[in-house]
Motif scaffolding. Structure first.
Motif, short mmCIF file in Angstrom:
data_model
loop_
_atom_site.label_atom_id
_atom_site.label_comp_id
_atom_site.label_asym_id
_atom_site.label_seq_id
_atom_site.Cartn_x
_atom_site.Cartn_y
_atom_site.Cartn_z
N ALA A 147 0.84 -1.21 0.00
CA ALA A 147 0.00 0.00 0.00
C ALA A 147 0.87 1.25 0.00
N LEU A 148 0.36 2.30 -0.65
CA LEU A 148 1.08 3.57 -0.77
C LEU A 148 0.60 4.50 0.34
N ARG A 149 1.49 4.86 1.24
CA ARG A 149 1.10 5.68 2.39
C ARG A 149 1.62 7.10 2.25
N ARG A 150 0.91 8.01 2.89
CA ARG A 150 1.34 9.41 2.89
C ARG A 150 2.66 9.59 3.62
N SER A 151 2.95 8.67 4.51
CA SER A 151 4.11 8.83 5.40
C SER A 151 5.41 8.33 4.80
N ALA A 152 5.40 7.91 3.53
CA ALA A 152 6.57 7.20 2.99
C ALA A 152 7.49 8.05 2.11
N ALA A 153 7.26 9.38 2.03
CA ALA A 153 8.13 10.21 1.19
C ALA A 153 9.53 10.29 1.80
N CYS A 154 10.57 10.24 0.96
CA CYS A 154 11.96 10.29 1.42
C CYS A 154 12.68 11.50 0.82
N VAL A 155 13.57 12.08 1.61
CA VAL A 155 14.39 13.18 1.09
C VAL A 155 15.15 12.70 -0.15
N GLY A 156 15.10 13.50 -1.21
CA GLY A 156 15.75 13.13 -2.47
C GLY A 156 14.78 12.58 -3.50
N ASP A 157 13.56 12.18 -3.06
CA ASP A 157 12.56 11.69 -4.02
C ASP A 157 12.18 12.79 -5.02
N ASP A 158 11.75 12.35 -6.20
CA ASP A 158 11.03 13.23 -7.11
C ASP A 158 9.56 13.27 -6.71
N VAL A 159 8.87 14.36 -7.06
CA VAL A 159 7.42 14.46 -6.88
C VAL A 159 6.79 14.39 -8.28
N TRP A 160 5.81 13.51 -8.43
CA TRP A 160 5.16 13.28 -9.72
C TRP A 160 3.66 13.52 -9.62
N ILE A 161 3.06 13.89 -10.74
CA ILE A 161 1.60 14.04 -10.80
C ILE A 161 1.09 13.41 -12.09
#
Ligand code: ADP
Ligand code: MG
Length: 350
Positions: A147-161
């Motif tokens: 499952a994709l959680r809101r809490s899983a973003a990591c420093v260095g990630d790209d943001v996509w839409i």
């Protein structure tokens, strides 16, 4: 055509729903008893979402019944998509001011068309009298830990839409201000109709969400406004973000009808897009480009995750430096103690 018997009772209405609701192999008992019985396969996790649409708050009062039906399910499937889940079942609570058979038939046309498109079975609900309000729960599956959680973003990630931003908010704006936009040529009218369609018939990104499950980091569907929703991801993940205004995807209909400053405000704070926003390691850029082609869903890289607490908008193109741009609003908040100074009477909300 559906012939409405005069003055259907609550039970006539439920019978109409039951007659049209399709089943699934895993529905042991659907509409008709005190509760549904569903086969829960082992080895998967059940994902449950609920969203309510209130007349005049979540859709303009002139919205067609079929569009209300579509949207009521779409916003819930969008929540499942944002978790990476495969939808399976739903329930429907309907509060209706009148016993209106034709209204219900139109509503079911939209609701059940979207349910059929995603193999979702309507397994129960409740039908009561009151102000027009529609509450849906949607149930789906993920494999454990995918499952994709809101809490899983990591420093260095790209943001996509996914898709494009701001169309639904522009559609609402034009719905509430007849005569806008000023040009009255057929091309503009077609663009305005297209924007209204994005408001009334959002596309839940179900296949995309399932394909992203277990592969990318955090995800959220954009319902309140991109910045408001990304702020939730920042808070849950304990990170900050930079989003480049020049990288936000824009539909031809939006660029044809709305000038640049307002367009940017609608894209960043308008809401009701029901696009998926997610963060992913930079190593996935090529794979996400391929996925976009395979699913025929546009994916745009719009930002980056860093240290901090919230989203900052950079007035520049992708990966460029520029001054911070402060938006007039970040999104819609129910019960907002400090609301927008010029609120729309029929703002759209999840
Ligand atoms: P009860 O009084 O035992 O709660 P209801 O008369 O409310 O039962 O509902 C009878 C059956 O019809 C139940 O299976 C319920 O889930 C279903 N139902 C009622 N309203 C709806 C609805 N709007 N959509 C789908 N199923 C419904
Ligand atoms: Mg009941």
């Amino acid at each position: 055509m559906h012939d409405a018997p005069p003055d259907p009772t609550e039970f006539d209405l439920i019978r109409r729903i039951r007659q049209r609701a399709a089943g699934r192999d895993d529905v042991v008992l659907g509409i008709g008893d005190d509760a549904a019985i569903l086969d829960a396969a082992p080895g998967r996790q059940l994902v449950v979402a609920m969203d309510t649409l209130n007349a005049g708050i979540h859709f303009p009062l002139d919205t067609a019944p079929a569009d209300i039906g579509w949207k009521a399910l779409a916003v819930n499937l969008s929540d499942l998509a944002a978790m990476g889940a495969e939808p399976a079942w739903c329930t429907l609570s309907l509060s209706l001011p009148e016993r209106d058979g034709p209204w219900l038939d139109g509503f079911l046309d939209g609701f059940l068309a979207l349910a059929a498109a995603h193999g979702v079975a309507l397994v129960g609900g409740d039908t009561t009298r009151g102000p027009l309000s529609v509450c849906v729960t949607a149930h789906g599956w993920v494999t454990p830990a995918a499952a994709l959680r809101r809490s899983a973003a990591c420093v260095g990630d790209d943001v996509w839409i996914s898709g494009s931003l701001g169309d639904a908010a522009a559609g609402l704006r034009f719905a509430l201000a007849p005569g806008e936009p000023a040009e009255d040529d057929e091309r503009t009218r077609a663009a305005v109709r297209g924007l209204r369609d994005r408001l009334d018939r959002p596309t839940p990104r179900v296949a995309l969400g399932r394909a992203l499950a277990g592969r990318v980091h955090a995800a959220i569907d954009v319902s309140d406004g991109l910045l408001a929703d990304l702020d939730h991801v920042c808070e849950a993940s304990g990170v900050g973000m930079r989003v480049w205004a020049g990288a936000l995807p824009c539909s031809p209909a939006l660029s044809e009808t709305v000038e640049a400053d307002l367009r940017r405000a609608l894209q960043l704070g308008g809401g009701d897009d029901y696009e998926l926003c997610f963060t992913a390691p930079t190593a996935l850029r090529d794979a996400l480009g391929e996925l976009s082609l395979a699913l025929a869903v546009p994916l745009s890289r719009i930002g980056t995750v860093g240290v901090g607490e919230r989203v900052r908008v950079i007035d520049a193109g992708l990966d460029q430096d520029g001054p911070e741009w402060v938006p007039p609003r970040r999104g819609y908040v129910h019960f907002d103690p400090d609301p927008d100074p010029t609120p729309d009477p029929a703002r759209e909300r999840d």
